[in-house]
Every structure is written in structure tokens, then in C-alpha cells.
Write a protein that holds these residues in place. Sequence first.
Motif, PDB file in Angstrom:
ATOM      1  N   PHE A 194      66.733  -9.880 113.104  1.00 41.53           N
ATOM      2  CA  PHE A 194      67.339 -10.804 112.147  1.00 41.53           C
ATOM      3  C   PHE A 194      68.841 -10.942 112.376  1.00 41.53           C
ATOM      4  CE2 PHE A 194      63.307 -10.547 110.151  1.00 41.53           C
ATOM      5  CZ  PHE A 194      63.213 -11.624 109.284  1.00 41.53           C
ATOM      6  N   GLY A 195      69.427 -10.006 113.069  1.00 40.97           N
ATOM      7  CA  GLY A 195      70.854 -10.107 113.337  1.00 40.97           C
ATOM      8  C   GLY A 195      71.198 -10.957 114.541  1.00 40.97           C
ATOM      9  N   HIS A 196      70.185 -11.319 115.334  1.00 40.67           N
ATOM     10  CA  HIS A 196      70.479 -12.013 116.590  1.00 40.67           C
ATOM     11  C   HIS A 196      69.479 -13.138 116.855  1.00 40.67           C
ATOM     12  CE1 HIS A 196      73.343  -8.807 117.537  1.00 40.67           C
ATOM     13  NE2 HIS A 196      72.425  -7.980 117.069  1.00 40.67           N
ATOM     14  N   SER A 197      69.083 -13.851 115.802  1.00 40.67           N
ATOM     15  CA  SER A 197      68.085 -14.913 115.938  1.00 40.67           C
ATOM     16  C   SER A 197      68.525 -16.174 115.221  1.00 40.67           C
ATOM     17  CB  SER A 197      66.735 -14.457 115.359  1.00 40.67           C
ATOM     18  OG  SER A 197      66.177 -13.401 116.108  1.00 40.67           O
ATOM     19  N   LEU A 198      67.919 -17.291 115.618  1.00 32.63           N
ATOM     20  CA  LEU A 198      68.046 -18.540 114.877  1.00 32.63           C
ATOM     21  C   LEU A 198      67.000 -18.547 113.770  1.00 32.63           C
ATOM     22  CD1 LEU A 198      68.484 -22.122 116.159  1.00 32.63           C
ATOM     23  CD2 LEU A 198      66.439 -21.592 114.847  1.00 32.63           C
ATOM     24  N   PHE A 199      67.363 -19.072 112.602  1.00 32.41           N
ATOM     25  CA  PHE A 199      66.457 -19.021 111.455  1.00 32.41           C
ATOM     26  C   PHE A 199      65.971 -20.419 111.076  1.00 32.41           C
ATOM     27  CE2 PHE A 199      69.360 -15.359 110.831  1.00 32.41           C
ATOM     28  CZ  PHE A 199      68.419 -14.353 111.015  1.00 32.41           C
ATOM     29  N   ASN A 200      64.722 -20.733 111.445  1.00 37.78           N
ATOM     30  CA  ASN A 200      64.177 -21.998 110.980  1.00 37.78           C
ATOM     31  C   ASN A 200      63.793 -21.937 109.504  1.00 37.78           C
ATOM     32  OD1 ASN A 200      61.604 -20.644 111.154  1.00 37.78           O
ATOM     33  ND2 ASN A 200      61.535 -21.212 113.321  1.00 37.78           N
ATOM     34  N   ALA A 201      63.905 -20.759 108.896  1.00 43.56           N
ATOM     35  CA  ALA A 201      63.690 -20.642 107.454  1.00 43.56           C
ATOM     36  C   ALA A 201      64.969 -20.884 106.658  1.00 43.56           C
ATOM     37  CB  ALA A 201      63.138 -19.256 107.115  1.00 43.56           C
ATOM     38  N   HIS A 202      66.094 -21.080 107.341  1.00 37.47           N
ATOM     39  CA  HIS A 202      67.342 -21.365 106.628  1.00 37.47           C
ATOM     40  C   HIS A 202      67.254 -22.754 106.006  1.00 37.47           C
ATOM     41  CE1 HIS A 202      71.611 -21.942 105.829  1.00 37.47           C
ATOM     42  NE2 HIS A 202      71.823 -20.658 106.132  1.00 37.47           N
ATOM     43  N   PRO A 203      67.720 -22.935 104.770  1.00 33.17           N
ATOM     44  CA  PRO A 203      67.589 -24.251 104.110  1.00 33.17           C
ATOM     45  C   PRO A 203      68.363 -25.363 104.799  1.00 33.17           C
ATOM     46  CG  PRO A 203      68.906 -22.737 102.772  1.00 33.17           C
ATOM     47  CD  PRO A 203      68.271 -21.918 103.843  1.00 33.17           C
ATOM     48  N   ARG A 204      69.283 -25.025 105.724  1.00 30.79           N
ATOM     49  CA  ARG A 204      70.019 -26.062 106.441  1.00 30.79           C
ATOM     50  C   ARG A 204      69.623 -26.118 107.918  1.00 30.79           C
ATOM     51  NH1 ARG A 204      76.062 -26.135 103.561  1.00 30.79           N
ATOM     52  NH2 ARG A 204      75.235 -26.337 101.437  1.00 30.79           N
ATOM     53  N   PHE A 205      68.422 -25.650 108.211  1.00 28.26           N
ATOM     54  CA  PHE A 205      67.879 -25.842 109.557  1.00 28.26           C
ATOM     55  C   PHE A 205      67.175 -27.186 109.591  1.00 28.26           C
ATOM     56  CE2 PHE A 205      64.448 -25.738 112.663  1.00 28.26           C
ATOM     57  CZ  PHE A 205      65.134 -25.380 113.810  1.00 28.26           C
ATOM     58  N   PHE A 206      67.773 -28.143 110.289  1.00 31.00           N
ATOM     59  CA  PHE A 206      67.218 -29.492 110.396  1.00 31.00           C
ATOM     60  C   PHE A 206      67.016 -29.879 111.860  1.00 31.00           C
ATOM     61  CE2 PHE A 206      70.224 -30.043 106.595  1.00 31.00           C
ATOM     62  CZ  PHE A 206      69.251 -29.672 105.681  1.00 31.00           C
ATOM     63  N   GLY A 207      66.912 -28.886 112.730  1.00 36.25           N
ATOM     64  CA  GLY A 207      66.902 -29.171 114.158  1.00 36.25           C
ATOM     65  C   GLY A 207      65.576 -29.692 114.655  1.00 36.25           C
ATOM     66  N   TYR A 208      64.781 -28.840 115.212  1.00 34.75           N
ATOM     67  CA  TYR A 208      63.502 -29.252 115.771  1.00 34.75           C
ATOM     68  C   TYR A 208      62.448 -29.206 114.679  1.00 34.75           C
ATOM     69  CZ  TYR A 208      66.487 -28.582 119.692  1.00 34.75           C
ATOM     70  OH  TYR A 208      67.560 -28.659 120.540  1.00 34.75           O
ATOM     71  N   ILE A 209      61.255 -29.665 115.012  1.00 30.51           N
ATOM     72  CA  ILE A 209      60.243 -29.780 113.956  1.00 30.51           C
ATOM     73  C   ILE A 209      59.516 -28.449 113.832  1.00 30.51           C
ATOM     74  CG2 ILE A 209      58.425 -31.216 112.988  1.00 30.51           C
ATOM     75  CD1 ILE A 209      59.163 -33.375 114.990  1.00 30.51           C
TER      76      ILE A 209
END
Length: 504
Positions: A84-99
Motif C-alpha cells: 500500500f505504500g508503493h502502489s497506485l490506488f484505483n480505489a481512490h475517489p479521484r482515480f479517473f484514469g483507466y477503466i
Amino acid sequence: MNSPASANQPRRDSPLHMTPAEFRRLGHMLVDQVADAMAAVPLGRVTPDETASIVRQAIGAGRPLPEQGTPAPEVLSALVDRLFGHSLFNAHPRFFGYITAPPAPIGILGDLVASALNANVGSWRLSPAATEIEAETVRWIAELIGYPAGGAGLLVSGGNMANLVGFFAARAARAPGNVRVDGLASSRQLVVYTSAETHTWIQKAADLSGLGTAAIRWIPTDASLRMKLDDLRRQIDADLATGHAPFLVVGTAGSVSTGAVDPLRDLGRICRERELWFHVDGAYGGFAAAAADVPDDLRGLSDADSVAVDPHKWLYAPLEAGCALVRDASALRNAFAYHPPYYHFDEEVLNFVDYGPQNSRGFRALKVWLALQHAGAEGYRQMIGDDIRLSRAMADVIAAMPDMELVTQALSITTFRYVPADLRPSVGTTATEAYLNRLNQELLERLQRGGEAFVSNAVIAGRYLLRACIVNFHTTRGDVEAVPVSIARDGRALDAEMRATTDR
């Protein structure tokens, strides 16, 4: 019933063995750590701005394979913090990148149980409960999107594989002769028709199936990026006149770049008239057919011979979970089934090995099955509808900003770009467009590294655009209103830097 004889035998000494008490203690520890880490995701950055060398160092990469084992508590002690310290979070509410959606918590728990059972869902005999759960999951998915009852399908890794399953079903069903036995040389050159906006899976399918990518007919799109029907008809006629064998039309239910939906009802009619297989790539947008206030053409996926949808997108299932649906179960068996003597499977029950390319298959369906029960059809209609409404709200904010240009909004995808106010009068000129492309490309790089929000890109009519896709049940109205403001702020700063460099 007597206990198995092995129950009374001494346990084999195995390095991987854990006692129930140890498994329970470590499991409780991990669940507590994961729960805390998940709760902290919205409070931090979407992604760390770290180099590959930093990440490798954090996970201890570069060591030789250990010769001796390490106690499980020691192996697991820092696992959650490191990941969790070194990952991208698609669960973040401002993740709007890929589907890619945030994982539903019940799906996370489902994956735990599925891993514990470790069923091989290739044959009913090897996985009776898991097979029946997958079959019910497929039926529920079809019901949710309005696909006709009585068909069949299976869970696969994702949209690419679900589309490939539909492609191979079409090849077996529509190719002249017996292409599975005699190969492609036994028939005229097969050709497939698809929109210029179709995802690159179609190239993989044409390549892997032996057709070659030259067999793809890329049909132009209109101003709304929907396939042009007249161009499709003309291309089919031209191919027939030159001795080719049209066999498949692919319609898109929600393109990756903009969320465009092809005229699916009309495509279905053309396929019926021409006796072509009609496949719909609904990996992103197919589940939106369950929601209200979406393009009517989306309902046209019910006319398709096969459909691909992605539960790990708009059903918010943990990766991996794709789903291929077909109107007729025999289409999958005719494309994939073989019965060598070393398989002793009962043909009177459902054996998923006959429905797709995999023999060994994980229990993907459990997490989806649990979530469909947890939220219900109405819950999914609400969440998908909320994502679409939030995307429209973001588009409204962008349209009202003097230095942002709204380009498209469809389903839950909004495309836009930063345009300095003083350049608006010259938009469309060669010099300004070239500068805006460079500006927005560099802006995207800074946004993705900055961690405040994560968007991706699209290229439409030569314009390099920023793209925000919302398939995220954590996202709020506050997030979609704040992100364009922060993007414009960063755009102004970057524009000033670039002009200062050019002036020097």
C-alpha cells in the motif's frame, strides 16, 4: 460415513503447512491491516511519485532465491505496508484514469474463500458448487443487462479474453467449411468489420485466430464517433464482389476513449440481413444497459449473437473478472470443445472446459456472485447511474471554466483539455494546436505523477486530450468539482513555464 483413512495418519511434515490456529492468527492480523490501509486510501495520494528503483528497493528486490524458508509471520509482517505504500490506488475517489474500478469489499472476501477452496472450475466433477455458482452468475449478468434468457457464457480474465471468446465463436459459426479441422486455407479470406474506435483486442483476435490484421475492415465514424452504417454496407458489398467472406461485425457499447455507443440496433438488423455474426464489445459500457437515462442504442446489445462485459469494471469486482455471453450455448461448444480419452467428464452436466480456451480455471465467479446478492440489481442501477451523473457534473464544471475546453461526454467518460484563455481565438490553427498538444501531454505527465488526481488521455481528430472515466463508487460530487479546478491550476503554471522557456 466413516472418516477417510488419512484422518488417522500422522501429518506429513511440509514447509508450507500452517496449523488452523496459526492461519487464524495471521489471517486476523492481515484483515486488520488491510482494513486500516483501505480506510486510509482516500486520505492520501492516488499514486506515489517513485522511480522503479525505489519500488524495487522497497520490496527488497534483487535478492537471490532463499535457500531456506522464512517463518510465515516474518514473511507477512511488512507485506501490507510495502504494497500500500508503493502502489497506485484505483480505489481512490479521484482515480479517473483507466477503466478499472475499486474492489467491492465483499468481493475481496469472496476471493479469500475462493482461494481457500481452490476449485478448478473446468469440469463439474472437479467443482460442482463452483460450476453451479458460475452458471448462475452468468444468468444474473445476462438478466441485469437485458440479454435474452436461454443463452450461455463463462467468466474469463477480462474484456480482451471475453471478446476473443466471442470472436472464435463467430469464426466457428460463420466461416465457410470446417475451419477448426481444415484451417483457414479451406475457406475464402474471412473479413471482420468494426469501428475505427474499437479497442485493440480486435487486432489480437485477428492475429491469434490466423486471419491476420489485414482482415479487419476499420469502418469510419461520424462526428459522435459512432460507426457509419452506409460505409459498413458499402464495404461488405465490396468484399463480396472481390470474393472475400464477411463473417463478423463488432459493435462497441462504450468506446474506451470517449464512451461512444455504436448504433447497435441498426448493426443487428444489418447482420441479420447479411447472415453475419453480431458481436458487441460491452467490456466498459455493457453494464450501463441496466441504468436509466442512457443511450437507447445500448439496449441493442440484446440483439447480439455474443457480448463481452467486464465485471471488474462496472460491477466493481476485484480483478480478474470478465464475462463472455452467447445467445446459443452450442456456439461455444462448437468453437472450443474437444473430448480426448484422458478427460472423463460427464457430458450431461456443465463443463466450462468446453466453453472457452482454458482447462484450468479459477473460481472467479464467487466474488461477482456475492456482490450481485449484496447490492442487488437496484443497487447496481443506482451506482452505475451515479457514476454517469457525476461524469456529467464534471463536464458541466469544465464547460463553465474559461481556460478549459470540454470536448466529449458520454456514459461516464469526459474528455477535455487545458486551453489558455488568450489562445482561444486561435484554436484550430496549426501552431496553436501543436502547442496545445504539447502542453496537455506534459500536463498529463505532471498530473499522473502529482498524486492529487489520476486521469488518462485520448486523441480525437488529432487533438491530445485529458480523459476522466468514473467507474468508482467512492467518488463524490466534491471530487468531480475539485479535480477540474486543480487541473486548470496546474495548467496555468505549466503554460507559464513553457512560454518562459520558449521566450528565452
